[in-house]
Structure formats: C-alpha cells, structure tokens
Design a protein around this motif. Structure first.
Motif, PDB file in Angstrom:
ATOM      1  N   ILE A  77      61.731  -1.968  32.354  1.00  0.00           N
ATOM      2  CA  ILE A  77      60.980  -1.729  33.585  1.00  0.00           C
ATOM      3  C   ILE A  77      60.834  -0.237  33.846  1.00  0.00           C
ATOM      4  CG2 ILE A  77      61.072  -1.957  36.107  1.00  0.00           C
ATOM      5  CD1 ILE A  77      62.192  -4.790  35.640  1.00  0.00           C
ATOM      6  N   SER A  78      61.921   0.508  33.687  1.00  0.00           N
ATOM      7  CA  SER A  78      61.837   1.948  33.950  1.00  0.00           C
ATOM      8  C   SER A  78      60.906   2.633  32.957  1.00  0.00           C
ATOM      9  CB  SER A  78      63.221   2.590  33.954  1.00  0.00           C
ATOM     10  OG  SER A  78      63.836   2.481  32.699  1.00  0.00           O
ATOM     11  N   ALA A  79      60.871   2.173  31.713  1.00  0.00           N
ATOM     12  CA  ALA A  79      59.958   2.749  30.717  1.00  0.00           C
ATOM     13  C   ALA A  79      58.499   2.470  31.086  1.00  0.00           C
ATOM     14  CB  ALA A  79      60.272   2.200  29.327  1.00  0.00           C
ATOM     15  N   LEU A  80      58.214   1.235  31.505  1.00  0.00           N
ATOM     16  CA  LEU A  80      56.853   0.895  31.934  1.00  0.00           C
ATOM     17  C   LEU A  80      56.399   1.794  33.090  1.00  0.00           C
ATOM     18  CD1 LEU A  80      56.802  -3.014  31.997  1.00  0.00           C
ATOM     19  CD2 LEU A  80      55.226  -1.538  30.732  1.00  0.00           C
ATOM     20  N   LEU A  81      57.282   1.966  34.059  1.00  0.00           N
ATOM     21  CA  LEU A  81      56.923   2.778  35.219  1.00  0.00           C
ATOM     22  C   LEU A  81      56.821   4.258  34.840  1.00  0.00           C
ATOM     23  CD1 LEU A  81      58.961   0.936  37.985  1.00  0.00           C
ATOM     24  CD2 LEU A  81      56.559   0.654  37.347  1.00  0.00           C
ATOM     25  N   PHE A 106      54.318   2.595  45.225  1.00  0.00           N
ATOM     26  CA  PHE A 106      54.823   1.228  45.179  1.00  0.00           C
ATOM     27  C   PHE A 106      53.772   0.215  44.714  1.00  0.00           C
ATOM     28  CE2 PHE A 106      56.419  -2.798  46.978  1.00  0.00           C
ATOM     29  CZ  PHE A 106      57.656  -2.817  46.364  1.00  0.00           C
ATOM     30  N   GLU A 107      52.607   0.241  45.291  1.00  0.00           N
ATOM     31  CA  GLU A 107      51.564  -0.724  44.899  1.00  0.00           C
ATOM     32  C   GLU A 107      51.177  -0.550  43.431  1.00  0.00           C
ATOM     33  OE1 GLU A 107      50.516  -3.375  46.549  1.00  0.00           O
ATOM     34  OE2 GLU A 107      51.899  -2.821  48.149  1.00  0.00           O
ATOM     35  N   LYS A 108      51.117   0.686  42.986  1.00  0.00           N
ATOM     36  CA  LYS A 108      50.818   0.954  41.575  1.00  0.00           C
ATOM     37  C   LYS A 108      51.919   0.380  40.692  1.00  0.00           C
ATOM     38  CE  LYS A 108      49.963   4.745  38.340  1.00  0.00           C
ATOM     39  NZ  LYS A 108      49.924   6.213  38.160  1.00  0.00           N
ATOM     40  N   ALA A 109      53.185   0.550  41.094  1.00  0.00           N
ATOM     41  CA  ALA A 109      54.307   0.017  40.325  1.00  0.00           C
ATOM     42  C   ALA A 109      54.222  -1.502  40.208  1.00  0.00           C
ATOM     43  CB  ALA A 109      55.629   0.421  40.972  1.00  0.00           C
ATOM     44  N   ILE A 110      53.940  -2.152  41.303  1.00  0.00           N
ATOM     45  CA  ILE A 110      53.822  -3.612  41.296  1.00  0.00           C
ATOM     46  C   ILE A 110      52.668  -4.044  40.396  1.00  0.00           C
ATOM     47  CG2 ILE A 110      53.305  -5.632  42.739  1.00  0.00           C
ATOM     48  CD1 ILE A 110      56.192  -4.473  43.012  1.00  0.00           C
ATOM     49  N   HIS A 111      51.564  -3.341  40.464  1.00  0.00           N
ATOM     50  CA  HIS A 111      50.391  -3.642  39.618  1.00  0.00           C
ATOM     51  C   HIS A 111      50.757  -3.491  38.132  1.00  0.00           C
ATOM     52  CE1 HIS A 111      46.168  -3.918  38.521  1.00  0.00           C
ATOM     53  NE2 HIS A 111      46.338  -2.829  37.778  1.00  0.00           N
ATOM     54  N   LEU A 113      53.714  -3.700  36.703  1.00  0.00           N
ATOM     55  CA  LEU A 113      54.643  -4.752  36.300  1.00  0.00           C
ATOM     56  C   LEU A 113      53.957  -6.111  36.190  1.00  0.00           C
ATOM     57  CD1 LEU A 113      57.729  -3.591  38.364  1.00  0.00           C
ATOM     58  CD2 LEU A 113      57.394  -3.411  35.883  1.00  0.00           C
ATOM     59  N   LYS A 114      53.058  -6.381  37.114  1.00  0.00           N
ATOM     60  CA  LYS A 114      52.303  -7.637  37.059  1.00  0.00           C
ATOM     61  C   LYS A 114      51.466  -7.704  35.781  1.00  0.00           C
ATOM     62  CE  LYS A 114      49.374 -10.632  39.831  1.00  0.00           C
ATOM     63  NZ  LYS A 114      48.684 -10.813  41.104  1.00  0.00           N
ATOM     64  N   ASN A 115      50.807  -6.594  35.450  1.00  0.00           N
ATOM     65  CA  ASN A 115      49.995  -6.544  34.226  1.00  0.00           C
ATOM     66  C   ASN A 115      50.845  -6.652  32.966  1.00  0.00           C
ATOM     67  OD1 ASN A 115      47.596  -6.393  35.604  1.00  0.00           O
ATOM     68  ND2 ASN A 115      47.393  -4.182  35.416  1.00  0.00           N
ATOM     69  N   ALA A 116      52.124  -6.324  33.056  1.00  0.00           N
ATOM     70  CA  ALA A 116      53.032  -6.420  31.911  1.00  0.00           C
ATOM     71  C   ALA A 116      53.654  -7.816  31.784  1.00  0.00           C
ATOM     72  CB  ALA A 116      54.130  -5.379  32.034  1.00  0.00           C
ATOM     73  N   GLY A 117      53.275  -8.727  32.700  1.00  0.00           N
ATOM     74  CA  GLY A 117      53.740 -10.097  32.587  1.00  0.00           C
ATOM     75  C   GLY A 117      54.851 -10.507  33.541  1.00  0.00           C
TER      76      GLY A 117
END
Length: 121
Positions: A77-81, A106-111, A113-117
C-alpha cells in the motif's frame, strides 16, 4: 482486501505527557521512546499540553484482523501511494494497520487503492 474509511479528522502530535490524553476515545494511538511522546488522535480531542501538533489528516484501516504471518501488506500500500506522490503516516495495532494521509491527498489515495483492486468500504 477491504479498506475502511474512517470519517474523522486526525492530528499527529508530540505531547509533554499523556495526562490529558483521552484514552477512552475510539481512536487514540500513543508511542513513547527515550526521545519523545507521540500521539495520534481525533482533532477535536487534541489535549492542551501538546508540544507540537500537525492537523489535517484523514485515515483508513485495513479491515479485519491481520495475521502476523502476512507479509508485505503495508509495504504494498505504501509503495502504491508513494508512486503517486502521496505521503503516509502509518500506525499499527495488534490486529491491523491504520494509514493516514493529509486531507488534500486522501481522495486521490482512495482512488489509487481502488484502482489497484482494494475494496473500499
């Protein structure tokens, strides 16, 4: 994996001591070393004996109890962000991990993570 958004504002603080911290709060993370006493709490519950305080954090948690044998969850998760220029402040408990980002990301982070499954609840 499910990620639960916490609908609160958080603050990351350094405190003189823990005497004024609301330990009965739903969210109160404390950390103590030989150099400092730290606190992550709801912004509305920041005690008046803070030495330093950084407001403007939002949080989510990895839903469910994570077994200690699971490897790389927080790292992934930290790598994705990080790849999306989103800094984090992570707090781990016995059961799971909590990840905070600044409100503006925050909204960008959620987006991301959602796109990553990840499932967002």
């Amino acid at each position: 994996m499910e990620i639960k958004i916490l609908e609160y504002d958080f603050s990351v603080c350094k405190v003189a001591d823990y005497s004024k911290v609301n330990l009965e709060s739903n969210y109160c993370f404390i950390g103590k070393t030989d150099e400092e006493k730290s606190l992550v709490c709801l912004t509305e519950e920041v005690p008046d004996n803070v030495v330093k305080c950084d407001d403007g954090w939002k949080a989510f948690r990895l839903q469910g109890v994570l077994d200690f044998s699971l490897i790389g969850i927080l790292s992934n998760i930290s790598a994705l962000l990080a790849e999306n220029s989103i800094g984090i402040f992570a707090v781990s408990t016995y059961n799971t991990d909590y990840i905070l980002t600044k409100r503006m990301n925050f909204e960008k982070a959620i987006h991301v993570l959602k796109n990553a499954g990840y499932t967002i609840i």
